[in-house]
Design an enzyme around this catalytic site. Structure first.
Site, PDB file in Angstrom:
ATOM      1  N   GLY A   9     -13.717  66.209   0.997  1.00  0.00           N
ATOM      2  CA  GLY A   9     -14.257  64.841   1.669  1.00  0.00           C
ATOM      3  C   GLY A   9     -15.329  64.247   1.193  1.00  0.00           C
ATOM      4  N   THR A  11     -15.751  62.048  -1.149  1.00  0.00           N
ATOM      5  CA  THR A  11     -15.653  60.406  -1.052  1.00  0.00           C
ATOM      6  C   THR A  11     -15.974  59.748   0.113  1.00  0.00           C
ATOM      7  N   ASP A  14     -20.112  61.224   4.746  1.00  0.00           N
ATOM      8  CA  ASP A  14     -21.108  62.425   4.686  1.00  0.00           C
ATOM      9  C   ASP A  14     -21.150  63.193   3.364  1.00  0.00           C
ATOM     10  N   LEU A  65      -5.968  68.329   1.650  1.00  0.00           N
ATOM     11  CA  LEU A  65      -6.086  69.505   2.825  1.00  0.00           C
ATOM     12  C   LEU A  65      -4.725  69.931   3.220  1.00  0.00           C
ATOM     13  N   LEU A  86     -15.567  68.624   4.825  1.00  0.00           N
ATOM     14  CA  LEU A  86     -15.688  67.533   5.696  1.00  0.00           C
ATOM     15  C   LEU A  86     -14.547  66.541   5.580  1.00  0.00           C
ATOM     16  N   MET A  89      -8.681  63.229   8.685  1.00  0.00           N
ATOM     17  CA  MET A  89      -8.309  61.849   9.024  1.00  0.00           C
ATOM     18  C   MET A  89      -9.247  61.670  10.232  1.00  0.00           C
ATOM     19  N   TYR A 101       0.178  63.853  11.141  1.00  0.00           N
ATOM     20  CA  TYR A 101      -0.381  63.975   9.969  1.00  0.00           C
ATOM     21  C   TYR A 101      -1.967  64.858  10.308  1.00  0.00           C
ATOM     22  N   THR A 133     -16.937  68.265  15.992  1.00  0.00           N
ATOM     23  CA  THR A 133     -17.216  66.670  16.437  1.00  0.00           C
ATOM     24  C   THR A 133     -17.604  66.750  18.100  1.00  0.00           C
ATOM     25  N   GLU A 135     -16.408  64.758  19.737  1.00  0.00           N
ATOM     26  CA  GLU A 135     -15.242  64.211  20.393  1.00  0.00           C
ATOM     27  C   GLU A 135     -14.401  65.656  21.064  1.00  0.00           C
ATOM     28  N   TYR A 157      -7.028  63.269  17.376  1.00  0.00           N
ATOM     29  CA  TYR A 157      -7.845  63.782  16.574  1.00  0.00           C
ATOM     30  C   TYR A 157      -8.702  64.772  17.074  1.00  0.00           C
ATOM     31  N   LYS A 161      -9.060  68.750  15.710  1.00  0.00           N
ATOM     32  CA  LYS A 161     -10.499  69.471  15.661  1.00  0.00           C
ATOM     33  C   LYS A 161     -10.795  70.549  16.416  1.00  0.00           C
ATOM     34  N   ARG A 192     -21.108  54.079   6.107  1.00  0.00           N
ATOM     35  CA  ARG A 192     -20.057  54.115   7.005  1.00  0.00           C
ATOM     36  C   ARG A 192     -18.672  53.403   6.930  1.00  0.00           C
TER      37      ARG A 192
HETATM   38  P1  NAP Z   1     -15.062  59.764   6.505  1.00  0.00           P
HETATM   39  O1  NAP Z   1     -16.255  58.907   5.697  1.00  0.00           O
HETATM   40  O2  NAP Z   1     -13.858  59.080   7.214  1.00  0.00           O
HETATM   41  O3  NAP Z   1     -14.463  60.772   5.074  1.00  0.00           O
HETATM   42  C1  NAP Z   1     -13.333  61.491   5.340  1.00  0.00           C
HETATM   43  C2  NAP Z   1     -13.170  62.134   4.030  1.00  0.00           C
HETATM   44  O4  NAP Z   1     -11.935  63.111   3.876  1.00  0.00           O
HETATM   45  C3  NAP Z   1     -12.902  60.981   2.806  1.00  0.00           C
HETATM   46  O5  NAP Z   1     -13.330  61.737   1.285  1.00  0.00           O
HETATM   47  C4  NAP Z   1     -11.378  61.349   2.639  1.00  0.00           C
HETATM   48  O6  NAP Z   1     -10.861  60.749   1.508  1.00  0.00           O
HETATM   49  C5  NAP Z   1     -10.984  62.577   2.975  1.00  0.00           C
HETATM   50  N1  NAP Z   1      -9.730  62.848   3.306  1.00  0.00           N
HETATM   51  C6  NAP Z   1      -9.186  62.244   4.420  1.00  0.00           C
HETATM   52  N2  NAP Z   1      -7.918  63.039   4.383  1.00  0.00           N
HETATM   53  C7  NAP Z   1      -7.910  63.991   3.673  1.00  0.00           C
HETATM   54  C8  NAP Z   1      -7.019  64.781   3.231  1.00  0.00           C
HETATM   55  N3  NAP Z   1      -5.700  65.062   3.956  1.00  0.00           N
HETATM   56  N4  NAP Z   1      -7.012  65.743   2.058  1.00  0.00           N
HETATM   57  C9  NAP Z   1      -8.252  65.617   1.446  1.00  0.00           C
HETATM   58  N5  NAP Z   1      -9.384  64.725   1.633  1.00  0.00           N
HETATM   59  C10 NAP Z   1      -8.998  63.819   2.669  1.00  0.00           C
HETATM   60  O7  NAP Z   1     -15.638  60.816   7.459  1.00  0.00           O
HETATM   61  P2  NAP Z   1     -17.348  61.249   7.537  1.00  0.00           P
HETATM   62  O8  NAP Z   1     -17.664  60.161   8.574  1.00  0.00           O
HETATM   63  O9  NAP Z   1     -17.978  61.389   6.258  1.00  0.00           O
HETATM   64  O10 NAP Z   1     -16.921  62.707   8.335  1.00  0.00           O
HETATM   65  C11 NAP Z   1     -17.125  63.579   7.645  1.00  0.00           C
HETATM   66  C12 NAP Z   1     -16.303  64.638   8.616  1.00  0.00           C
HETATM   67  O11 NAP Z   1     -17.143  65.030   9.475  1.00  0.00           O
HETATM   68  C13 NAP Z   1     -15.057  64.546   8.911  1.00  0.00           C
HETATM   69  O12 NAP Z   1     -14.268  65.705   9.107  1.00  0.00           O
HETATM   70  C14 NAP Z   1     -14.967  63.921  10.524  1.00  0.00           C
HETATM   71  O13 NAP Z   1     -13.892  64.069  11.103  1.00  0.00           O
HETATM   72  C15 NAP Z   1     -16.478  64.839  10.950  1.00  0.00           C
HETATM   73  N6  NAP Z   1     -17.308  63.888  11.874  1.00  0.00           N
HETATM   74  C16 NAP Z   1     -17.844  62.861  11.574  1.00  0.00           C
HETATM   75  C17 NAP Z   1     -18.741  62.207  12.402  1.00  0.00           C
HETATM   76  C18 NAP Z   1     -19.424  60.922  12.427  1.00  0.00           C
HETATM   77  O14 NAP Z   1     -19.892  60.355  13.165  1.00  0.00           O
HETATM   78  N7  NAP Z   1     -19.324  60.538  11.001  1.00  0.00           N
HETATM   79  C19 NAP Z   1     -19.088  63.103  13.509  1.00  0.00           C
HETATM   80  C20 NAP Z   1     -18.665  64.143  13.741  1.00  0.00           C
HETATM   81  C21 NAP Z   1     -17.702  64.645  12.963  1.00  0.00           C
HETATM   82  P3  NAP Z   1     -10.563  59.197   1.026  1.00  0.00           P
HETATM   83  O15 NAP Z   1     -11.866  58.892   0.521  1.00  0.00           O
HETATM   84  O16 NAP Z   1      -9.715  59.214   0.015  1.00  0.00           O
HETATM   85  O17 NAP Z   1     -10.055  58.628   2.174  1.00  0.00           O
HETATM   86  O1  G4F Z   2     -17.045  53.883  15.864  1.00  0.00           O
HETATM   87  P1  G4F Z   2     -15.640  54.657  16.624  1.00  0.00           P
HETATM   88  O2  G4F Z   2     -14.387  54.290  16.042  1.00  0.00           O
HETATM   89  O3  G4F Z   2     -16.094  55.996  16.796  1.00  0.00           O
HETATM   90  P2  G4F Z   2     -15.577  57.498  17.643  1.00  0.00           P
HETATM   91  O4  G4F Z   2     -14.293  57.114  18.104  1.00  0.00           O
HETATM   92  O5  G4F Z   2     -16.663  57.937  18.541  1.00  0.00           O
HETATM   93  O6  G4F Z   2     -15.459  58.541  16.533  1.00  0.00           O
HETATM   94  C1  G4F Z   2     -16.428  58.769  15.397  1.00  0.00           C
HETATM   95  O7  G4F Z   2     -17.356  59.754  15.903  1.00  0.00           O
HETATM   96  C2  G4F Z   2     -16.825  60.881  16.224  1.00  0.00           C
HETATM   97  C3  G4F Z   2     -17.873  61.838  16.693  1.00  0.00           C
HETATM   98  O8  G4F Z   2     -18.065  61.860  17.995  1.00  0.00           O
HETATM   99  C4  G4F Z   2     -16.039  61.673  14.902  1.00  0.00           C
HETATM  100  F1  G4F Z   2     -15.665  62.792  15.197  1.00  0.00           F
HETATM  101  C5  G4F Z   2     -15.254  60.609  14.509  1.00  0.00           C
HETATM  102  O9  G4F Z   2     -14.555  61.241  13.167  1.00  0.00           O
HETATM  103  C6  G4F Z   2     -15.554  59.283  14.157  1.00  0.00           C
HETATM  104  O10 G4F Z   2     -16.595  59.517  13.204  1.00  0.00           O
HETATM  105  O11 G4F Z   2     -15.899  54.204  18.254  1.00  0.00           O
HETATM  106  C7  G4F Z   2     -17.056  54.398  19.055  1.00  0.00           C
HETATM  107  C8  G4F Z   2     -16.857  53.699  20.307  1.00  0.00           C
HETATM  108  C9  G4F Z   2     -15.462  54.059  21.297  1.00  0.00           C
HETATM  109  O12 G4F Z   2     -15.551  54.552  22.353  1.00  0.00           O
HETATM  110  C10 G4F Z   2     -14.618  52.957  21.124  1.00  0.00           C
HETATM  111  O13 G4F Z   2     -13.357  52.904  22.005  1.00  0.00           O
HETATM  112  O14 G4F Z   2     -16.697  52.201  20.110  1.00  0.00           O
HETATM  113  C11 G4F Z   2     -15.499  51.737  20.948  1.00  0.00           C
HETATM  114  N1  G4F Z   2     -15.293  50.756  20.222  1.00  0.00           N
HETATM  115  C12 G4F Z   2     -15.444  49.434  20.823  1.00  0.00           C
HETATM  116  N2  G4F Z   2     -14.805  48.469  20.222  1.00  0.00           N
HETATM  117  C13 G4F Z   2     -14.901  50.315  18.882  1.00  0.00           C
HETATM  118  C14 G4F Z   2     -14.575  49.246  18.961  1.00  0.00           C
HETATM  119  N3  G4F Z   2     -14.454  51.210  18.073  1.00  0.00           N
HETATM  120  C15 G4F Z   2     -13.828  50.762  16.918  1.00  0.00           C
HETATM  121  N4  G4F Z   2     -13.597  51.723  15.950  1.00  0.00           N
HETATM  122  N5  G4F Z   2     -13.677  49.321  16.835  1.00  0.00           N
HETATM  123  C16 G4F Z   2     -13.649  48.624  17.560  1.00  0.00           C
HETATM  124  O15 G4F Z   2     -13.503  47.385  17.554  1.00  0.00           O
END
Ligand code: NAP
Ligand code: G4F
Length: 383
Positions: A9, A11, A14, A65, A86, A89, A101, A133, A135, A157, A161, A192
């Site tokens: 991950g 690209t 994180d 993955l 990292l 999906m 998936y 996460t 979540e 999701y 996880k 982001r």
């Molecule tokens: P992100 O921006 O969506 O990045 C996800 C990465 O995973 C991208 O590089 C994507 O590749 C790659 N990927 C997706 N499916 C894949 C597969 N099948 N095989 C190989 N690579 C794949 O997510 P992020 O915000 O950096 O989050 C990083 C990790 O932390 C994720 O596992 C997410 O679930 C977890 N997480 C995130 C948050 C948050 O708030 N950001 C919080 C808790 C946990 P492409 O660039 O090609 O799409």
């Molecule tokens: O920004 P979100 O899509 O993030 P969400 O669902 O909290 O998930 C992110 O954080 C998780 C950690 O808790 C990660 F594990 C996960 O990979 C991802 O990075 O939505 C945040 C909140 C939700 O309650 C959603 O219902 O915002 C609310 N929301 C309201 N309007 C919206 C929208 N979310 C999105 N994406 N788009 C809207 O228009």
């Protein structure tokens, strides 16, 4: 000898911040990227090195993955000291559309990495970080959520996880592996993905203040999240793998905010006061006032005329298409363990995060001639 890290991950948001952080620390970083018909390395292009250069500190491998042979081969070639898993999906709403998936990549993908490390005889050498996460807490059973709070996942999701979390714990206990979960609460940044709510808001507000867009449509405005900055959160990932013993840690700020208040904060960065009226799907956000001095400083005097004409007009509507079949209404983490055991402290609070994102998006929208000419990157309506 430099330490070797493998980031799946790389690209993503994180992955890019972590790669930069580890390279600065002297690591050789290997990253797994997916084959794509378009370039997908925008976030790490500044770190890219020509493959013909000797002693590179960033090396990319094609991978996925869902392909265990590929994962095993990459780990065998790289012989990493640390793996940061990292890749995922990572969009909660999209996981309702692609549940199988998501389970394969986010759940079984973690198993494939753990099992490859075990089969390759690397259990004593390779430390593993699993991107767990907040979540997992879903329908929260305790406020605030800490490491001991029971999980109650609310999406495909989160369920995927949950498997990844427990298989990481199981391999740690069964085979003595240094495998840890970082239970990270939402973390955001100018990098982001555009369909997560914070970036969707800062992009839309930036376009609105520049006169490029009239309003935006959001889902659940009352959802509450504990938002931090991704730059702070990748430091925590690294700290987790530097501990003598593996363990699981909540990484959070301890403060929760509604989506509605995030909207207000984003507009306030441009000197605009936004108020809301109505309830449920009829709730609307509108421009209540403009501080012209603050607006001119943040956006530019040349845009003042345009915004004056918009006082009283609607900037946010609710579209139920963005509601989730099962919602996580409120998340707030208790980071006591990570503060005391890791010594982790975030540098950014929410106002500093919003400022960073708004400044970056206003700059981006101003210079992007495609967007200025009325072009709009296509967003899936349901995301
Ligand atoms: P992100 O921006 O969506 O990045 C996800 C990465 O995973 C991208 O590089 C994507 O590749 C790659 N990927 C997706 N499916 C894949 C597969 N099948 N095989 C190989 N690579 C794949 O997510 P992020 O915000 O950096 O989050 C990083 C990790 O932390 C994720 O596992 C997410 O679930 C977890 N997480 C995130 C948050 C948050 O708030 N950001 C919080 C808790 C946990 P492409 O660039 O090609 O799409
Ligand atoms: O920004 P979100 O899509 O993030 P969400 O669902 O909290 O998930 C992110 O954080 C998780 C950690 O808790 C990660 F594990 C996960 O990979 C991802 O990075 O939505 C945040 C909140 C939700 O309650 C959603 O219902 O915002 C609310 N929301 C309201 N309007 C919206 C929208 N979310 C999105 N994406 N788009 C809207 O228009």
């Amino acid at each position: 000898m430099s330490k070797i890290a493998l980031i799946t991950g790389i690209t993503g948001q994180d992955g890019a911040y972590l790669a930069e952080y580890l390279i600065k620390k002297g690591y050789v970083v290997h990253g797994m990227k997916r084959r794509s018909s378009l370039f997908n390395t925008d976030r790490i292009d500044h770190l890219y090195q020509d493959p013909h250069k000797e002693n590179r500190n960033l090396i990319l491998h094609y991978g996925d993955l869902t392909d265990s042979m590929n994962i095993t081969r990459i780990i065998q070639e790289v012989q990493p000291d640390e793996i940061y898993n990292l890749a995922a999906m990572s969009h909660v709403k999209v996981s309702f559309d692609t549940p199988e998936y998501t389970a394969n990549a986010d759940g079984l993908g973690t198993l494939r990495i753990l099992e490859a490390v075990r089969l390759l005889g690397l259990t004593k050498k390779t430390r593993i970080y699993q991107a767990s996460t907040s979540e997992l807490y879903g329908l929260v059973q305790e406020v605030p959520q800490r490491e001991t709070t029971p999980f109650y996942p609310r999406s495909p999701y989160a369920v995927a996880k949950l498997y990844a979390y427990w298989i990481t714990v199981n391999y740690r206990e069964a085979y003595g592996m240094h495998a840890s979960n970082g239970i990270l609460f939402n973390h955001e940044s100018p990098m982001r993905g555009e369909t997560f709510v914070t970036r969707k808001i800062t992009r839309a507000v930036s376009r609105m203040v520049l006169g490029m867009q009239q309003k935006t449509y959001l889902g659940n405005l009352s959802a509450q999240r504990d938002w931090g900055h991704a730059k702070d959160y990748v430091r925590a990932m690294h700290l987790i793998l530097q501990q003598d013993a593996p363990s699981d840690y909540v990484i959070a700020t301890g403060i929760t905010t509604t989506v509605r208040d995030f909207v207000k904060m984003a507009f306030a960065e441009a000197g605009i006061e936004v108020a809301f009226r109505g309830t449920g799907v009829d709730e609307k956000g509108f421009i209540a006032d403009v501080d012209e001095t603050a607006f001119a400083a943040a956006v530019g005097e040349e845009y003042l005329e345009g915004i004056r004409g918009r006082i009283g007009s609607e900037v946010v509507n609710v579209d139920p298409a963005y509601f989730r079949p099962t919602e996580v209404e409120m998340l707030i983490g208790d980071p006591t363990k990570s503060r005391t055991m890791l010594g982790w402290e975030p540098e950014y609070d929410l106002p500093a995060l919003v400022k960073d994102m708004m400044q970056a998006d206003i700059k981006l929208m101003k210079k992007d001639s495609f967007l200025k000419a009325g072009g709009y990157r296509i967003l899936n309506y349901f995301e």
